[in-house]
Design a protein around this motif. Structure first.
Motif, short mmCIF file in Angstrom:
data_model
loop_
_atom_site.label_atom_id
_atom_site.label_comp_id
_atom_site.label_asym_id
_atom_site.label_seq_id
_atom_site.Cartn_x
_atom_site.Cartn_y
_atom_site.Cartn_z
N UNK A 1 -52.35 1.65 -6.31
CA UNK A 1 -54.07 0.60 -5.18
C UNK A 1 -52.87 0.65 -3.34
N UNK A 2 -53.95 0.79 -2.49
CA UNK A 2 -54.07 1.65 -1.59
C UNK A 2 -54.33 -0.77 -0.47
N UNK A 3 -52.86 -0.95 -0.28
CA UNK A 3 -53.29 -2.27 -0.38
C UNK A 3 -54.26 -3.26 1.05
N UNK A 4 -54.14 -1.97 1.59
CA UNK A 4 -55.85 -2.60 2.66
C UNK A 4 -56.55 -2.24 2.51
N UNK A 5 -56.90 -1.77 1.32
CA UNK A 5 -58.62 -1.10 0.67
C UNK A 5 -58.39 -2.44 0.32
N UNK A 6 -57.01 -2.96 -1.08
CA UNK A 6 -57.53 -3.50 -1.99
C UNK A 6 -58.14 -5.11 -0.94
#
Length: 653
Positions: free
Chosen positions: A12-17
């Motif tokens: 996952x993209x941690x920023x979007x998470x």
């Protein structure tokens, strides 16, 4: 757990998470804040408006969290989304969330069930959204992680809604929102960790017309929309809470004003009451009107000091059918008197009136058409400040019906007395008439018995005749004794005696009359005396013992036990015979009643009723304990002689 952590950090993209987590938390807090307002809303329309708003915010939060996180998901294959399944996931989230919130508002006691439904809605939305994935791979799931995601999501959602209460504190409301957000996030990421992609073709997946490829700005747009809705929800709930608080404060202020005004009115009422009391004390006319107002249901007559009618109420006019002008100025007896009006009662009323005394009396009066009525009249003089009688107020009630009932009852009592007298005369005459032929038959039987030597069969028949004569004579004696006892003609002559003395005499007679029975007497030491009529007491125990023998043909044992208590002597007569049915026991001491188990055995049903009356004459009691087929026990309790030294010794032992 490691699989879930790897899925979040590696795929996952941690920023979007992080963006999804912020959206999830704010949306959950806003949704449950609005749900809390729905629970305390008083109007139904406002309550359901808040419920639907909360459901919309919650479903949008669930779907946005899922979709933002899915945009940030980077699987090993390229993916796109099926538009129809994506739309279906939104509808599922909205419907199930709305259903769960409606349950929580409509039935607050079922918030746990509502939470489970909400958790199920999150799970259904997530896996419907996963079904929208399109990729050149076969998507499968780890069953254990799927089960864990569903169970954890439903449990946390149930805990969140169960923790929510209409009067919850801010901290508790935040905790509920956080639990709901964790339920959404945990279910999503555990569900994502459960997904396994198996490649079919290393090439790119074909792009179908109904597939969508979300642009890069979409997650931020969704986040902004959810945050805006969350802020609107929080602001709306805060404003609503403020309005409710203001309304509550205003209600309290108004209640205080009402209480203060009520206290003022009560004080004014007290002052007014005092003024009215003073006015009533000063004004005789007001006293008359107040009395009339209190007594309007009965016929009311107001007379002057000379007895002339001044005023009558509508009830008087209705009862006697006179209009007021027809009676004003006249003496009541000249209007209502008649042939059956008692002159002595009127003279008594006049004498009491001259002395200014109240008087109550009953008298016959007549209506205008000539119909007679019985009246219950109460006449009260009204005096002035000088003590002189100024008026009379009479209240009359129609008691004609009551008098008629009394007359009917009196006539019925007289008829009953006459019937009882005839019955007693018949019993006495019949008994006398029966005794004469019975004596003749018994005398003849005795003479025949003297000539039966060598003829045993004839002797047996003669003995049967004499036994039947004895039973008939005993029946006559019991019937006469019972009748005399009821009439008060049977003289009760008590003296101090020991019950055991009477019992031994009764046992001796029964042993001679019915040999072959084992009659056992148990008397404790220190037996106190009782006040009893020895003749009556012998009748009591002779009857009970003869019954015990008669109804226990298959058992030859009868026990008589004397027991002592602080205030009584009890005598139990126990047999082991046929017993008495339980439903016959309450009627056993009624005259002429016989138990069903006694069918086929000679008897009249008079003995036990006579025994009960004799025991009652001694101020004692009799009770029976019986079981069908196992025998019966009759227990007689008699009071002891006060101050008997033996009783004192026994009671102190």
């Amino acid at each position: 757990m490691l699989r879930v952590l790897d899925c979040v950090t590696q795929e996952h993209d941690l920023a979007l998470v992080l963006l999804a987590a912020v959206v999830c938390l704010l949306g959950a807090l806003s949704a449950l804040q609005m749900l809390g307002r729905a629970q305390v809303a008083r109007r139904a329309a406002l309550r359901w408006a808040w419920t639907l708003a909360a459901a919309f915010a919650a479903s949008l939060t669930v779907w946005s969290t899922h979709f933002i996180a899915m945009i940030g998901f980077h699987p090993p294959v390229p993916i796109t989304y099926d538009a129809s399944f994506t739309a279906a996931s939104i509808v599922i989230a909205l419907l199930l969330t709305a259903l769960s919130f409606m349950l929580a508002v409509r039935w607050p006691a079922r918030r746990l069930l509502a939470g489970l439904v909400a958790g199920g809605g999150i799970a259904a939305m997530h896996y419907a959204g996963m079904a929208a994935l399109r990729a050149p791979a076969v998507l499968s799931y780890d069953p254990a992680l799927v089960a864990a995601s569903v169970l954890l999501g439903m449990s946390l959602a149930a805990a969140a809604l169960s923790n929510l209460a209409p009067t919850a504190s801010v901290a508790r409301s935040i905790a509920s929102g956080a639990l709901f957000a964790i339920a959404i996030g945990a279910l999503h990421f555990i569900g994502m960790a459960a997904a396994v992609f198996r490649l079919i073709d290393p090439g790119n997946a074909p792009v179908l017309p109904d597939e969508i490829d979300p642009p890069a700005w979409l997650p931020f747009a969704l986040a902004i929309a959810v945050v805006a809705i969350a802020l609107l929800g929080v602001v709306g709930a805060a404003v609503d809470r403020h309005v409710v608080a203001r309304a509550t404060s205003e209600s309290s202020r108004l209640a205080s004003l009402v209480d203060a005004r009520t206290a003022e009115l009560q004080a004014m009422n007290i002052e007014l009451g005092n003024a009215i009391d003073l006015l009533v004390a000063r004004e005789a006319e007001n006293s008359k009107l107040a009395a009339i107002a209190r007594l309007t249901r009965a016929a009311v007559v107001v007379q002057d000091a000379c007895g002339r009618i001044e005023w009558v109420n509508p009830a008087f006019q209705s009862l006697f059918e006179y209009a007021m002008p027809e009676v004003v100025g006249r003496i009541p007896r000249s209007v209502l008197g008649g042939a059956a009006t008692d002159r002595r009662t009127l003279a008594h009323v006049d004498e009491r009136a001259r002395r200014g005394c109240e008087v109550d009396f009953e008298i016959v009066a007549y209506t205008k058409p000539g119909r007679s009525v019985w009246l219950d009249v109460s006449t009260t003089p009204v005096t002035g400040s000088d003590g002189e009688v100024r008026q009379f107020i009479s209240v009359a009630r129609d008691i004609t019906e009551r008098k008629a009932v009394q007359e009917r009852l009196q006539a019925a009592v007289e008829r009953e007395r006459e019937i009882l007298q005839h019955q007693r005369q018949f019993i006495a005459t019949a008994s006398h008439e029966f005794r004469t032929p019975l004596a003749i038959i018994d005398s003849a039987s005795q003479r025949l018995a003297a000539r039966t030597q060598g003829r045993p069969e004839l002797a047996r028949h003669i003995e049967g005749i004499r036994a039947a004569i004895a039973r008939m004579t005993d029946l006559i004696d019991r019937t006469l004794s019972s009748a005399r006892l009821e009439d008060g003609e049977l003289e009760f002559q008590p003296r101090s005696l020991r019950v055991s003395t009477v019992l031994r005499a009764v046992i001796e007679r029964q042993a001679q009359a019915t040999p072959g029975y084992d009659i056992r007497l148990d008397v404790p030491d220190g037996e106190p005396a009782t006040l009893a009529d020895p003749v009556m007491l012998e009748q009591v125990f002779d009857n009970l013992l003869s019954n015990a023998i008669k109804y226990s043909a298959n058992s030859r044992a009868v026990d008589l036990r004397v027991r002592l208590t602080d205030n009584a002597i009890s005598v139990a007569v126990q047999d082991r015979g046929i017993g008495i049915p339980a439903d016959d026991l309450p009627k056993l001491f009624k005259r002429f009643f016989r138990a069903r188990s006694a069918i086929g055995i000679a008897g009249t049903g008079v003995g036990l009723s006579h025994v009960a009356r004799l025991v009652a004459a001694h101020r004692g009691t009799i009770a029976v304990d019986s079981e069908l087929g196992l025998g019966s026990t009759f227990t007689v309790q008699l009071p002891v002689v006060p101050g008997d030294p033996r009783h004192a010794t026994q009671a102190g032992a």
